[in-house]
Design a protein around this motif. Sequence first.
Motif, short mmCIF file in Angstrom:
data_model
loop_
_atom_site.label_atom_id
_atom_site.label_comp_id
_atom_site.label_asym_id
_atom_site.label_seq_id
_atom_site.Cartn_x
_atom_site.Cartn_y
_atom_site.Cartn_z
N ILE A 108 0.75 -1.43 -0.17
CA ILE A 108 -0.20 0.23 0.15
C ILE A 108 0.86 1.26 -0.23
O ILE A 108 0.46 2.34 -0.49
N HIS A 109 2.45 0.86 0.47
CA HIS A 109 3.39 2.26 0.47
C HIS A 109 3.85 1.69 -1.65
O HIS A 109 4.24 1.31 -1.26
N PRO A 125 1.43 4.53 -3.52
CA PRO A 125 0.95 2.87 -4.12
C PRO A 125 1.50 3.04 -5.52
O PRO A 125 1.04 3.77 -6.34
N PHE A 126 2.32 2.28 -5.72
CA PHE A 126 2.01 1.90 -7.88
C PHE A 126 1.85 0.62 -7.99
O PHE A 126 2.58 -0.61 -7.40
N GLY A 127 1.32 0.40 -9.02
CA GLY A 127 1.27 -0.95 -10.04
C GLY A 127 -0.04 -1.99 -9.33
O GLY A 127 -0.84 -1.30 -8.05
N ILE A 131 -1.51 -0.49 -5.73
CA ILE A 131 -3.21 0.25 -6.13
C ILE A 131 -4.52 0.01 -4.83
O ILE A 131 -5.08 0.37 -4.38
N GLU A 132 -4.53 -1.26 -5.08
CA GLU A 132 -5.98 -2.04 -5.40
C GLU A 132 -5.85 -2.00 -3.05
O GLU A 132 -7.54 -1.81 -3.07
N ALA A 134 -4.15 -0.66 -1.39
CA ALA A 134 -4.48 1.09 -0.75
C ALA A 134 -6.01 1.35 -1.00
O ALA A 134 -6.37 1.70 0.25
N ARG A 135 -6.90 1.12 -1.73
CA ARG A 135 -7.81 1.46 -2.31
C ARG A 135 -8.37 0.46 -0.82
O ARG A 135 -10.01 1.33 -1.03
N ILE A 136 -8.84 -0.30 -0.97
CA ILE A 136 -9.60 -1.93 0.03
C ILE A 136 -9.36 -0.86 1.33
O ILE A 136 -10.54 -0.69 1.77
N ALA A 137 -7.94 -0.47 1.68
CA ALA A 137 -7.60 0.00 3.64
C ALA A 137 -8.46 1.87 3.19
O ALA A 137 -9.06 1.35 4.42
N SER A 138 -8.24 2.06 2.33
CA SER A 138 -8.96 3.16 2.85
C SER A 138 -10.89 3.08 2.69
O SER A 138 -11.59 3.84 3.94
N MET A 139 -11.03 2.24 1.85
CA MET A 139 -12.77 1.94 1.53
C MET A 139 -13.11 1.37 3.10
O MET A 139 -13.98 1.80 3.73
#
Length: 323
Positions: A108-109, A125-127, A131-132, A134-139
């Motif tokens: 996520i970093h 994040p990249f890739g 990225i996915e 990180a998006r899940i953790a944010s949600m």
Amino acid sequence: MRVVLIGGTGHIGSYLVPRLVRRGHDVVSLSRGSRRPYVEDPAWEVVEQVTVDREDRDAEGTFAGLVKDLEPEVVIDLLCFTLDSAVALVEGLRGHIDHLVHCGSVWIHGPSLRAPILESNESAPFGQYGIEKARIASMLSHETASGGMVTTSLHPGHISGPGWAVINAVGNTDHTVWERLAAGQVLDIPGLGAEMMAHVHADDVAQAFSLAVEHRDAAAGESFHVAAASALTVRGLAELAAGWFGQAVELRSVSWEEFGAATTAEFAEASWDHLIRSHHVSIAKAERLLGYRPAYAPEEAVKEAVRWLVDHGRIATTSSMHD
């Protein structure tokens, strides 16, 4: 509590399921049923096992309903890789369970800006994978903060243990890297070899998930790194690994172009992905709020994995490993 574990026979689940059983939980393990757990344990005799293909069920829109019908109080999701899949599970379980614990990743970093990295690190994040996650953790964080389901995200480093290929000293899973170190041969490393890797034993990751279940209030809405207390550099792991076979390490620093030309595209890409991030993550938050105490130093986790690979003929070497 009744705990449904999605991905129960994988790297983490193989250790987590027995931990949960020994804590007195009623455990249901969901998996595709294509393999046995990596570690045999008598605790599995009392575990309800359900065979299901999550990808197919997600496509049908029926996976969350299947999980809900198992009547869990806690769901541990070790097998979620897209935001759409995570959202479908949350929406299907909201109001029906007490706690959702998700397996993220230190990816996520993005590339390390300072060490150790805190959960609040701002390196993007990249890739697709990072990225996915990180998006899940944010949600999930927003879900809890807005008064919805209680969720927790745990972010493991490079999971190591017996039974599978672990990340080697140059950041990929090429077994010949271990063979060269075991034979005392020169090993080409891209760059200076100061990049860091966040190895962690699968049982320590399982420990953190078990603690998150036990300490629901402290874990509610939070994200935690799960790794060993320290990180290994490329040079450090190479030197340690050579020593396991009684060898002195001999490294040759090469450019990324030279490194890529001497291996497969898959291994070169994996090395770049691991080493460009150069992650050493802080576990202070998990220690403070969950009581997490990793039992393995990173080199101990990797050594146990390499010993298994040697013992099972996955690594060809004439040298025996030292205790």
